[in-house]
Enzyme design. Structure first.
Site, mmCIF file in Angstrom:
data_model
loop_
_atom_site.group_PDB
_atom_site.id
_atom_site.type_symbol
_atom_site.label_atom_id
_atom_site.label_comp_id
_atom_site.label_asym_id
_atom_site.label_seq_id
_atom_site.Cartn_x
_atom_site.Cartn_y
_atom_site.Cartn_z
ATOM 1 N N HIS A 1 0.848 -1.204 0.000
ATOM 2 C CA HIS A 1 0.000 0.000 0.000
ATOM 3 C C HIS A 1 0.877 1.246 0.000
ATOM 4 O O HIS A 1 1.557 1.539 0.974
ATOM 5 C CB HIS A 1 -0.933 0.012 1.210
ATOM 6 C CG HIS A 1 -1.954 1.119 1.150
ATOM 7 N ND1 HIS A 1 -2.968 1.130 0.223
ATOM 8 C CD2 HIS A 1 -2.117 2.251 1.878
ATOM 9 C CE1 HIS A 1 -3.718 2.213 0.389
ATOM 10 N NE2 HIS A 1 -3.217 2.919 1.390
ATOM 11 N N HIS B 1 1.061 5.521 -1.453
ATOM 12 C CA HIS B 1 0.701 6.713 -2.220
ATOM 13 C C HIS B 1 2.029 7.442 -2.422
ATOM 14 O O HIS B 1 2.497 8.145 -1.508
ATOM 15 C CB HIS B 1 -0.278 7.605 -1.451
ATOM 16 C CG HIS B 1 -1.470 6.874 -0.902
ATOM 17 N ND1 HIS B 1 -2.517 6.469 -1.697
ATOM 18 C CD2 HIS B 1 -1.777 6.473 0.352
ATOM 19 C CE1 HIS B 1 -3.419 5.852 -0.945
ATOM 20 N NE2 HIS B 1 -2.996 5.830 0.293
ATOM 21 N N ARG C 1 -4.544 15.587 6.644
ATOM 22 C CA ARG C 1 -5.104 15.425 5.306
ATOM 23 C C ARG C 1 -5.158 16.763 4.556
ATOM 24 O O ARG C 1 -4.973 16.798 3.340
ATOM 25 C CB ARG C 1 -6.503 14.800 5.376
ATOM 26 C CG ARG C 1 -6.971 14.269 4.033
ATOM 27 C CD ARG C 1 -8.338 13.639 4.105
ATOM 28 N NE ARG C 1 -9.388 14.627 4.315
ATOM 29 C CZ ARG C 1 -10.670 14.423 3.997
ATOM 30 N NH1 ARG C 1 -11.053 13.260 3.504
ATOM 31 N NH2 ARG C 1 -11.566 15.354 4.222
ATOM 32 N N TYR D 1 -4.867 7.658 -6.969
ATOM 33 C CA TYR D 1 -6.101 8.431 -7.174
ATOM 34 C C TYR D 1 -5.837 9.850 -7.682
ATOM 35 O O TYR D 1 -6.779 10.610 -7.905
ATOM 36 C CB TYR D 1 -6.945 8.475 -5.888
ATOM 37 C CG TYR D 1 -6.231 8.971 -4.645
ATOM 38 C CD1 TYR D 1 -6.081 10.331 -4.401
ATOM 39 C CD2 TYR D 1 -5.715 8.069 -3.714
ATOM 40 C CE1 TYR D 1 -5.426 10.787 -3.260
ATOM 41 C CE2 TYR D 1 -5.054 8.515 -2.579
ATOM 42 C CZ TYR D 1 -4.911 9.871 -2.359
ATOM 43 O OH TYR D 1 -4.260 10.316 -1.234
ATOM 44 N N HIS E 1 -11.810 3.970 -3.253
ATOM 45 C CA HIS E 1 -11.005 4.680 -2.258
ATOM 46 C C HIS E 1 -11.440 4.335 -0.844
ATOM 47 O O HIS E 1 -10.614 4.033 0.023
ATOM 48 C CB HIS E 1 -11.052 6.199 -2.480
ATOM 49 C CG HIS E 1 -10.237 6.949 -1.474
ATOM 50 N ND1 HIS E 1 -10.727 7.307 -0.243
ATOM 51 C CD2 HIS E 1 -8.954 7.365 -1.509
ATOM 52 C CE1 HIS E 1 -9.767 7.921 0.440
ATOM 53 N NE2 HIS E 1 -8.690 7.971 -0.310
ATOM 54 N N ARG F 1 -16.295 6.510 2.064
ATOM 55 C CA ARG F 1 -16.491 7.967 1.940
ATOM 56 C C ARG F 1 -16.589 8.385 0.472
ATOM 57 O O ARG F 1 -17.326 9.289 0.120
ATOM 58 C CB ARG F 1 -15.297 8.736 2.543
ATOM 59 C CG ARG F 1 -15.104 8.624 4.005
ATOM 60 C CD ARG F 1 -14.194 9.742 4.548
ATOM 61 N NE ARG F 1 -12.890 9.850 3.903
ATOM 62 C CZ ARG F 1 -11.821 9.151 4.234
ATOM 63 N NH1 ARG F 1 -11.888 8.266 5.209
ATOM 64 N NH2 ARG F 1 -10.662 9.332 3.613
ATOM 65 N N HIS G 1 -9.563 1.309 1.243
ATOM 66 C CA HIS G 1 -9.309 1.791 2.606
ATOM 67 C C HIS G 1 -10.513 1.429 3.469
ATOM 68 O O HIS G 1 -11.651 1.699 3.081
ATOM 69 C CB HIS G 1 -9.187 3.313 2.632
ATOM 70 C CG HIS G 1 -7.938 3.872 2.026
ATOM 71 N ND1 HIS G 1 -7.942 4.890 1.111
ATOM 72 C CD2 HIS G 1 -6.630 3.577 2.235
ATOM 73 C CE1 HIS G 1 -6.701 5.205 0.772
ATOM 74 N NE2 HIS G 1 -5.883 4.430 1.433
ATOM 75 N N GLU H 1 -10.250 3.326 8.789
ATOM 76 C CA GLU H 1 -9.008 3.881 9.338
ATOM 77 C C GLU H 1 -9.317 4.816 10.495
ATOM 78 O O GLU H 1 -8.514 4.961 11.425
ATOM 79 C CB GLU H 1 -8.235 4.634 8.237
ATOM 80 C CG GLU H 1 -6.907 5.222 8.711
ATOM 81 C CD GLU H 1 -6.113 5.916 7.607
ATOM 82 O OE1 GLU H 1 -6.651 6.066 6.498
ATOM 83 O OE2 GLU H 1 -4.954 6.299 7.855
ATOM 84 N N HIS I 1 -5.718 -0.933 6.279
ATOM 85 C CA HIS I 1 -5.848 -0.424 7.647
ATOM 86 C C HIS I 1 -6.712 -1.361 8.497
ATOM 87 O O HIS I 1 -6.223 -2.024 9.377
ATOM 88 C CB HIS I 1 -6.388 1.014 7.719
ATOM 89 C CG HIS I 1 -5.548 2.012 6.996
ATOM 90 N ND1 HIS I 1 -4.231 2.204 7.308
ATOM 91 C CD2 HIS I 1 -5.826 2.841 5.956
ATOM 92 C CE1 HIS I 1 -3.726 3.127 6.495
ATOM 93 N NE2 HIS I 1 -4.669 3.525 5.672
ATOM 94 N N ASP J 1 2.360 3.050 2.978
ATOM 95 C CA ASP J 1 1.259 4.010 2.854
ATOM 96 C C ASP J 1 1.726 5.448 2.654
ATOM 97 O O ASP J 1 2.025 5.862 1.545
ATOM 98 C CB ASP J 1 0.350 3.859 4.094
ATOM 99 C CG ASP J 1 -0.951 4.649 3.996
ATOM 100 O OD1 ASP J 1 -1.222 5.211 2.918
ATOM 101 O OD2 ASP J 1 -1.704 4.690 4.980
#
Ligand code: ZN
Length: 440
Positions: A58, A60, A80, A119, A202, A205, A227, A230, A264, A315
């Site tokens: 995993h 990004h 975030r 993404y 994703h 959400r 995900h 988390e 997660h 991650d």
């Protein structure tokens, strides 16, 4: 490709350490594994413990530009915002340089394959590049330049909240206009042999529950990542909207199963754990990120007992060190339970190697066995961290760091030798210049 013979001082074969192992490699595959061999003339000696290649299940890649820059106070949600500010700045050329350097750092840490949960698809206005898959191709090319394999997990991202909130600001770069538009883009994504395409939703959400069965159909048996739970706030919003936990929503959509990886899986109910385990869904733990973001400690032992294979990912790349990820699975359980000995070392190695590769669709990688892909990682046993060992694998799993990795082979090709990357001359310099270019 020419054949090559290696002589490993120690190697991880099956579920144990064996000594003086001859390993022959031809055409990217292991053709001989012979413990107790005497070194043959011409064999390349691998001093230390040689493990199968690590899978970083995993990633990004762009989050690497946050390291050393986002340790302020706050929560996952304030972190975030910083990550979104970064996401708003990256163009394809900047991302290529950043991903190449990040994947080169992974190679130095013994990672032979990365799962890129991708993404950041579109330009800042949310339209489309001339090639709608420009960013995906950028990542695939960056992995090739760094000498590692990649599973590009093309991620569907439609909404900003469980309630269907619109994408705003940098989130517009993440979104396709519909499941069909996303599926069409993914169908046109062709990749060379060091890469594979998987898909991701994703999170609950970002993908409304009624659309999840369509995502499962697009996956069509390829790796499907998501995900999951988390943050407690995600669970609360999901319960309020659907009357079900995120895990239950995925289960009802037919999204759990052996081809699925839940990333997660930190805040779960007993029912969630039973659903994940019963469906043989892989759980990818990302302990160094979860601790960095203050996410919490996932129920790793309970998930494994229920039937979930465990994989590992770095991650957000707060650090990139698969030994650290692996030992954290055990050590976090110790902190929670005040007891030692929850996981056999062999299970931790499995999570970092075979299980991670399988979660990324490379079922022929992650073990030192005849016929397997020739991915080898050699870790020194004579460094300040590892010297004085009795059990080589315990020394590596519980004390070594990425800095102790000396040699890495990917599909039979030496990518790291004597601690130096063979394709990217100056990895720290490449990281520094790529990150400087992003923030300037
Ligand atoms: Zn993630």
């Amino acid at each position: 490709m020419l054949g090559q013979t290696y002589h490993a001082e120690f190697a991880w074969v099956g579920r144990e350490v064996v000594r003086d192992v001859r390993i022959d490699v031809a055409d990217g595959r292991i053709t001989t594994v012979a413990p107790g061999a005497s070194p043959s003339p011409g064999a390349t000696r691998l001093a230390g413990l040689t493990l199968p290649g690590f899978a970083n299940a995993h990633s990004h890649a762009f989050h690497r530009a946050l390291r050393g820059r986002a340790q302020g106070p706050g929560t996952f949600w304030s972190w975030r915002e910083r990550m979104y500010a970064l996401a708003g700045r990256l163009g394809p050329d900047q991302y290529r340089a950043l991903a190449r350097a990040t994947y080169a750092e992974m190679a130095l840490a013994g990672v032979t394959c990365v799962g890129e949960f991708h993404y950041l698809h579109h330009p800042p206005d949310g339209a489309s590049y001339d090639d709608p898959n420009e960013m995906a191709h950028t990542l695939v090319a960056a992995a090739a330049e760094a000498g590692i394999r990649i599973t590009l997990l093309d991620t569907l991202y439609l909404t900003s909240t469980v309630d269907g909130g619109e994408l705003v600001g940098p989130q517009r770069r993440f979104g396709d206009t519909s499941v069909d538009a996303w599926a069409d883009r993914v169908a046109r994504l062709a990749v060379p042999s060091h890469a594979r395409v998987g898909v991701a939703a994703h999170s609950v959400r970002a993908v409304p529950a009624p659309l999840l069965p369509e995502v499962v159909a697009v996956a069509a048996g390829r790796p499907l990542h998501v995900h999951l739970s988390e943050q407690p706030a995600e669970n609360e919003a999901c319960l309020a909207r659907y009357g079900r936990t995120p895990t239950q929503v995925l289960a009802e959509a037919g999204a759990l199963g052996p081809a699925t990886t839940a990333v997660h899986a930190t805040h779960l109910s007993d029912v969630d754990i039973t659903l994940l385990g019963g469906s043989r869904t892989t759980v990818c733990l990302c302990p160094t990120t979860e601790r960095d973001l203050g996410d919490g400690i996932g129920p790793a032992r309970a998930l494994a007992d229920a039937g979930c294979p465990l994989a590992l990912g770095s991650d957000s790349h707060a650090v990139i060190d698969m030994c650290e990820e692996a030992r954290a699975v055990e050590l976090d359980e110790r902190l929670r339970s005040q007891q030692r000995g929850h996981f056999a070392v062999a299970d931790l190695v499995d999570a970092a190697t075979r299980r991670g590769h399988a979660a990324l669709g490379w079922t022929d990688a992650g073990s030192i066995a005849v016929g397997a892909r020739a991915d080898l990682v050699t870790v020194r046993l004579d460094t300040v961290r590892t010297a004085g060992y009795d059990d080589p694998v315990a020394a590596v799993l519980f004390a070594a760091t990425a800095a102790d990795v000396t040699d890495v082979m990917v599909d039979g090709r030496p990518i790291v030798h004597n601690g130096r990357h063979q394709l990217v001359e100056d990895v720290p310099g490449a990281l520094a210049s790529a990150i400087k270019a992003v923030w300037k």
